[in-house]
Design a protein around this motif. Structure first.
Motif, PDB file in Angstrom:
ATOM      1  N   ALA A  60      -9.304  -8.031   6.469  1.00 28.89           N
ATOM      2  CA  ALA A  60      -9.167  -7.132   6.167  1.00 28.89           C
ATOM      3  C   ALA A  60      -8.616  -5.593   5.702  1.00 28.89           C
ATOM      4  O   ALA A  60      -9.487  -4.498   4.946  1.00 28.89           O
ATOM      5  N   ARG A  61      -7.220  -5.915   5.211  1.00 27.84           N
ATOM      6  CA  ARG A  61      -6.477  -5.024   4.218  1.00 27.84           C
ATOM      7  C   ARG A  61      -6.877  -5.491   3.401  1.00 27.84           C
ATOM      8  O   ARG A  61      -6.131  -4.763   2.088  1.00 27.84           O
ATOM      9  N   ARG A  62      -8.239  -5.963   2.343  1.00 29.11           N
ATOM     10  CA  ARG A  62      -8.586  -5.620   0.803  1.00 29.11           C
ATOM     11  C   ARG A  62      -7.917  -6.693   0.872  1.00 29.11           C
ATOM     12  O   ARG A  62      -7.755  -6.781  -0.779  1.00 29.11           O
ATOM     13  N   GLU A  63      -6.813  -7.279   0.585  1.00 29.59           N
ATOM     14  CA  GLU A  63      -6.391  -8.348  -0.031  1.00 29.59           C
ATOM     15  C   GLU A  63      -7.224 -10.041  -0.486  1.00 29.59           C
ATOM     16  O   GLU A  63      -7.917 -10.071   0.204  1.00 29.59           O
ATOM     17  N   LEU A  79      -9.146 -24.272  -9.139  1.00 35.73           N
ATOM     18  CA  LEU A  79      -8.465 -23.677  -9.454  1.00 35.73           C
ATOM     19  C   LEU A  79      -7.172 -22.835  -8.810  1.00 35.73           C
ATOM     20  O   LEU A  79      -7.541 -22.421  -7.186  1.00 35.73           O
ATOM     21  N   THR A  80      -5.414 -22.965  -9.112  1.00 33.51           N
ATOM     22  CA  THR A  80      -5.118 -22.824  -7.966  1.00 33.51           C
ATOM     23  C   THR A  80      -5.550 -21.297  -8.042  1.00 33.51           C
ATOM     24  O   THR A  80      -5.328 -20.572  -9.026  1.00 33.51           O
ATOM     25  N   ALA A  81      -5.032 -19.862  -6.943  1.00 33.36           N
ATOM     26  CA  ALA A  81      -5.002 -18.568  -7.205  1.00 33.36           C
ATOM     27  C   ALA A  81      -3.245 -18.535  -6.799  1.00 33.36           C
ATOM     28  O   ALA A  81      -3.262 -18.881  -5.480  1.00 33.36           O
ATOM     29  N   ALA A  82      -3.583 -17.576  -7.209  1.00 37.74           N
ATOM     30  CA  ALA A  82      -1.887 -16.437  -6.314  1.00 37.74           C
ATOM     31  C   ALA A  82      -1.689 -15.088  -7.476  1.00 37.74           C
ATOM     32  O   ALA A  82      -2.313 -14.921  -8.265  1.00 37.74           O
ATOM     33  N   PRO A  83      -0.663 -14.692  -6.443  1.00 38.93           N
ATOM     34  CA  PRO A  83      -0.520 -13.429  -7.014  1.00 38.93           C
ATOM     35  C   PRO A  83       0.053 -12.999  -8.723  1.00 38.93           C
ATOM     36  O   PRO A  83       0.698 -14.189  -8.533  1.00 38.93           O
ATOM     37  N   HIS A 200      -4.663  -5.741  -6.264  1.00 35.95           N
ATOM     38  CA  HIS A 200      -4.282  -6.978  -6.523  1.00 35.95           C
ATOM     39  C   HIS A 200      -3.961  -7.982  -8.131  1.00 35.95           C
ATOM     40  O   HIS A 200      -3.177  -8.730  -8.019  1.00 35.95           O
ATOM     41  N   ASP A 201      -5.391  -7.066  -8.826  1.00 36.54           N
ATOM     42  CA  ASP A 201      -5.330  -7.749  -9.634  1.00 36.54           C
ATOM     43  C   ASP A 201      -3.953  -7.070 -11.025  1.00 36.54           C
ATOM     44  O   ASP A 201      -3.928  -6.028 -11.217  1.00 36.54           O
ATOM     45  N   PRO A 202      -3.236  -7.917 -11.414  1.00 36.15           N
ATOM     46  CA  PRO A 202      -2.307  -7.131 -11.998  1.00 36.15           C
ATOM     47  C   PRO A 202      -3.019  -6.489 -13.267  1.00 36.15           C
ATOM     48  O   PRO A 202      -4.273  -6.794 -14.349  1.00 36.15           O
ATOM     49  N   ASP A 203      -2.020  -5.326 -13.804  1.00 34.49           N
ATOM     50  CA  ASP A 203      -2.518  -4.659 -14.245  1.00 34.49           C
ATOM     51  C   ASP A 203      -2.206  -4.763 -15.917  1.00 34.49           C
ATOM     52  O   ASP A 203      -2.878  -4.247 -16.740  1.00 34.49           O
ATOM     53  N   LEU A 204      -1.616  -5.691 -16.607  1.00 34.84           N
ATOM     54  CA  LEU A 204      -1.622  -6.140 -17.719  1.00 34.84           C
ATOM     55  C   LEU A 204      -2.944  -6.942 -17.851  1.00 34.84           C
ATOM     56  O   LEU A 204      -3.240  -7.213 -18.664  1.00 34.84           O
TER      57      LEU A 204
END
Length: 279
Positions: A60-63, A79-83, A200-204
């Motif tokens: 709900a906090r949009r993670e 696939l594995t997903a991670a920050p 959450h997606d990296p800027d790079l």
């Protein structure tokens, strides 16, 4: 409380938070807690409900859902997903499809995936094109760590390289059959609306540099020009509004012919495809 009631309540909460697919996400989070299908589940334990409530609150906090479950799907791959690694999108599956189609035209093809991120495209090629040699190049150490986990699980023969797409793999110059890339291409003033992407997606992995977001994509095309053998194929994802600029960037290298734009399943201009000239 039954699982049906818990999922119904979670769906309402997620809908109020603006989550795009609240019913699907509520069910998938429940099945993540269960480790199995919801339809075969018995009554939830207190521990399961507590764990579920925590995950629903975070969603709900949009993670991103993929960060909460630790997995994402791409073509036939889990696939594995991670920050730290870009959450792969369904439209990129067609970019991989073009690379796979081109690779299948050559026995034992050499394929390079620039800006590989989680390794999704590289692993799709490696698992769908028997006998292929595949390299994945990634600048971010966090993303490369995720790619290494995925490669170890799915295709350990893939060579993952820490490096800049602009300069990577000079030892392969002129020998590669297919170069494929989903590079960062978002312009600096086009901040994504969805919190899952923006926060959450990296800027790079998002912002491509330069006023039009195409600094990195242009570098990818220049690298493709030096890596590819004559007749080799480059396929690169871009934003819908960048189609003309991406074609111009490919033509500006002086190395490509048959430069064209392909659309995704929703009819949006999604990728540039070109062939390395013989000159």
């Amino acid at each position: 409380m039954s699982w049906r009631e818990a999922v119904r309540g979670a769906t309402t909460l997620l809908a109020e938070a603006g989550v795009p697919s609240p019913d699907v996400d509520a069910r998938l989070l429940a099945e993540h807690v269960l480790g199995g299908l919801l339809v075969t589940a018995g009554a939830p334990s207190r521990e399961e409900l507590t764990s579920y409530a925590g995950l629903v609150e975070r969603r709900a906090r949009r993670e991103p859902l993929q960060h909460l479950t630790g997995e994402m799907f791409f073509r036939h791959l889990r696939l594995t997903a991670a920050p730290g690694a870009f959450v792969v999108r369904p439209e990129t599956e067609l970019v991989a499809e073009e690379a796979i189609t081109a690779a299948r035209r050559t026995p034992s093809p050499r394929v390079v995936d620039l800006c590989t991120g989680s390794g999704a495209i590289a692993l799709a090629v490696a698992t769908e094109v028997p006998g292929s040699q595949v390299w994945g190049v990634e600048l971010s150490e966090a993303a490369l760590a995720v790619a290494r986990r995925n490669a170890a699980d799915l295709a350990p023969q893939v060579t993952l390289v820490a490096g800049d797409a602009a300069t990577a793999l000079p030892e392969l110059d002129g020998t590669v059959d297919v170069v494929v890339s989903n590079p960062p291409y978002v312009p600096p003033d086009a901040v994504p609306r969805d919190p899952e992407v923006r926060d959450h997606d990296p800027d790079l992995a998002l912002y491509g540099g330069g006023p039009d977001g195409l600094e990195v994509p242009r570098a990818v095309l220049r690298s493709a020009a030096r890596l590819l053998r004559p007749g080799g194929t480059v396929v690169m994802e871009h934003a819908e509004v960048q189609a003309a600029a991406a074609r111009a960037a490919a033509e500006a290298t002086g190395a490509f012919v048959d430069v064209r734009t392909l659309r995704d399943l929703s009819g949006r201009d999604r990728m540039v495809l070109a062939r390395r000239s013989d000159g």
